[in-house]
Design a protein around this motif. Sequence first.
Motif, PDB file in Angstrom:
ATOM      1  N   LEU A  36       0.846  -1.185   0.000  1.00 53.59           N
ATOM      2  CA  LEU A  36       0.000   0.000   0.000  1.00 53.59           C
ATOM      3  C   LEU A  36       0.882   1.236   0.000  1.00 53.59           C
ATOM      4  CD1 LEU A  36      -2.881   1.222   0.280  1.00 53.59           C
ATOM      5  CD2 LEU A  36      -2.503   1.181   2.765  1.00 53.59           C
ATOM      6  N   CYS A  37       0.601   2.161  -0.904  1.00 51.96           N
ATOM      7  CA  CYS A  37       1.346   3.412  -1.010  1.00 51.96           C
ATOM      8  C   CYS A  37       0.494   4.534  -0.418  1.00 51.96           C
ATOM      9  CB  CYS A  37       1.651   3.738  -2.469  1.00 51.96           C
ATOM     10  SG  CYS A  37       2.576   2.440  -3.328  1.00 51.96           S
ATOM     11  N   PHE A  62     -15.764   2.123  14.521  1.00 50.66           N
ATOM     12  CA  PHE A  62     -14.602   2.881  14.979  1.00 50.66           C
ATOM     13  C   PHE A  62     -13.498   1.986  15.529  1.00 50.66           C
ATOM     14  CE2 PHE A  62     -18.007   6.157  15.254  1.00 50.66           C
ATOM     15  CZ  PHE A  62     -17.542   6.932  14.192  1.00 50.66           C
ATOM     16  N   ILE A  63     -13.875   0.894  16.161  1.00 49.29           N
ATOM     17  CA  ILE A  63     -12.876  -0.053  16.663  1.00 49.29           C
ATOM     18  C   ILE A  63     -12.128  -0.678  15.488  1.00 49.29           C
ATOM     19  CG2 ILE A  63     -12.585  -2.289  17.836  1.00 49.29           C
ATOM     20  CD1 ILE A  63     -15.055  -1.395  19.581  1.00 49.29           C
ATOM     21  N   ARG A  64     -12.871  -1.073  14.475  1.00 44.02           N
ATOM     22  CA  ARG A  64     -12.242  -1.679  13.290  1.00 44.02           C
ATOM     23  C   ARG A  64     -11.442  -0.645  12.509  1.00 44.02           C
ATOM     24  NH1 ARG A  64     -16.181  -3.801   9.960  1.00 44.02           N
ATOM     25  NH2 ARG A  64     -17.778  -2.704  11.112  1.00 44.02           N
ATOM     26  N   ALA A  65     -11.939   0.593  12.451  1.00 47.45           N
ATOM     27  CA  ALA A  65     -11.219   1.668  11.753  1.00 47.45           C
ATOM     28  C   ALA A  65      -9.883   1.946  12.446  1.00 47.45           C
ATOM     29  CB  ALA A  65     -12.069   2.934  11.695  1.00 47.45           C
ATOM     30  N   GLU A  66      -9.902   1.954  13.770  1.00 47.92           N
ATOM     31  CA  GLU A  66      -8.666   2.169  14.531  1.00 47.92           C
ATOM     32  C   GLU A  66      -7.641   1.073  14.247  1.00 47.92           C
ATOM     33  OE1 GLU A  66      -8.569   2.502  18.995  1.00 47.92           O
ATOM     34  OE2 GLU A  66      -9.736   4.306  18.492  1.00 47.92           O
ATOM     35  N   ALA A  67      -8.094  -0.163  14.226  1.00 51.07           N
ATOM     36  CA  ALA A  67      -7.201  -1.285  13.933  1.00 51.07           C
ATOM     37  C   ALA A  67      -6.655  -1.182  12.510  1.00 51.07           C
ATOM     38  CB  ALA A  67      -7.932  -2.613  14.127  1.00 51.07           C
ATOM     39  N   LEU A  68      -7.515  -0.817  11.567  1.00 48.03           N
ATOM     40  CA  LEU A  68      -7.087  -0.676  10.175  1.00 48.03           C
ATOM     41  C   LEU A  68      -6.056   0.444  10.039  1.00 48.03           C
ATOM     42  CD1 LEU A  68      -7.291  -1.339   7.161  1.00 48.03           C
ATOM     43  CD2 LEU A  68      -9.273   0.189   7.047  1.00 48.03           C
ATOM     44  N   ASP A  73      -0.529   2.400   9.239  1.00 47.70           N
ATOM     45  CA  ASP A  73       0.665   3.069   9.765  1.00 47.70           C
ATOM     46  C   ASP A  73       1.869   2.134   9.798  1.00 47.70           C
ATOM     47  OD1 ASP A  73      -0.304   5.638  10.155  1.00 47.70           O
ATOM     48  OD2 ASP A  73      -0.891   5.282  12.235  1.00 47.70           O
ATOM     49  N   ASN A  74       1.639   0.882  10.163  1.00 49.17           N
ATOM     50  CA  ASN A  74       2.737  -0.078  10.299  1.00 49.17           C
ATOM     51  C   ASN A  74       3.207  -0.667   8.980  1.00 49.17           C
ATOM     52  OD1 ASN A  74       2.892   0.122  13.106  1.00 49.17           O
ATOM     53  ND2 ASN A  74       1.275  -1.389  13.380  1.00 49.17           N
ATOM     54  N   ARG A  75       2.319  -0.818   8.023  1.00 49.75           N
ATOM     55  CA  ARG A  75       2.653  -1.600   6.829  1.00 49.75           C
ATOM     56  C   ARG A  75       2.788  -0.815   5.535  1.00 49.75           C
ATOM     57  NH1 ARG A  75      -1.454  -6.108   8.692  1.00 49.75           N
ATOM     58  NH2 ARG A  75      -0.029  -7.393   9.872  1.00 49.75           N
ATOM     59  N   ALA A  76       2.172   0.351   5.460  1.00 52.16           N
ATOM     60  CA  ALA A  76       2.177   1.098   4.198  1.00 52.16           C
ATOM     61  C   ALA A  76       3.542   1.737   3.953  1.00 52.16           C
ATOM     62  CB  ALA A  76       1.088   2.166   4.219  1.00 52.16           C
ATOM     63  N   GLU A  77       3.836   1.913   2.695  1.00 46.65           N
ATOM     64  CA  GLU A  77       5.059   2.598   2.275  1.00 46.65           C
ATOM     65  C   GLU A  77       4.693   4.067   2.056  1.00 46.65           C
ATOM     66  OE1 GLU A  77       9.045   2.774   1.417  1.00 46.65           O
ATOM     67  OE2 GLU A  77       8.011   0.895   1.856  1.00 46.65           O
ATOM     68  N   LYS A  78       5.414   4.962   2.739  1.00 42.70           N
ATOM     69  CA  LYS A  78       5.076   6.379   2.632  1.00 42.70           C
ATOM     70  C   LYS A  78       5.924   7.066   1.560  1.00 42.70           C
ATOM     71  CE  LYS A  78       3.763   8.836   6.271  1.00 42.70           C
ATOM     72  NZ  LYS A  78       3.818   9.710   7.460  1.00 42.70           N
ATOM     73  N   TYR A  79       5.257   7.890   0.777  1.00 41.03           N
ATOM     74  CA  TYR A  79       5.902   8.667  -0.276  1.00 41.03           C
ATOM     75  C   TYR A  79       5.621  10.148  -0.025  1.00 41.03           C
ATOM     76  CZ  TYR A  79       6.575   4.265  -2.710  1.00 41.03           C
ATOM     77  OH  TYR A  79       6.962   2.998  -3.035  1.00 41.03           O
ATOM     78  N   TYR A  80       6.464  10.978  -0.605  1.00 42.78           N
ATOM     79  CA  TYR A  80       6.350  12.424  -0.417  1.00 42.78           C
ATOM     80  C   TYR A  80       6.290  13.117  -1.777  1.00 42.78           C
ATOM     81  CZ  TYR A  80       7.687  10.893   4.203  1.00 42.78           C
ATOM     82  OH  TYR A  80       7.718  10.238   5.411  1.00 42.78           O
TER      83      TYR A  80
END
Length: 139
Positions: A36-37, A62-68, A73-80
């Motif tokens: 995920l980018c 909201f509980i599921r949204a928080e987990a998602l 945050d942990n798995r996506a690759e961040k681009y700028y």
Amino acid sequence: MQKIIIDTNVFVSALIQRSYPYLIVRELFIEERIQLCVSDELLAEYYEVLSRPKFSQFPDFFIRAEALLADIDNRAEKYYPTTKISLISDQDDNKILELAEESQADFIVTGNTNDFTFTHYKRSRVLSPKEYWELNNET
């Protein structure tokens, strides 16, 4: 591994019903079969939209949204992205094209057919969740 951008509306759908968006998030993203980018702008939109009060009508949204969001945050690759694009009339959606250009994403997955009226943007294919799922799960 495929690099994909998932529009916010796909995550909303994934949290509300068990259809193609849910399958994409669960089977591909959580199972780490796709990369995920994201960008700071897109992450901010995910947080803003997924915390809207109107979604409180859906059980455990909201509980599921928080987990998602934690998974993102942990798995996506961040681009700028540095290039500004103004191709889509809904200016907010141009950040997805900017991210696609910067990340060289293979796919943009969106349920927004009103603004994403094209099938490709540079090297990225623009697909609905159903089209993406069927393309990647042919038997």
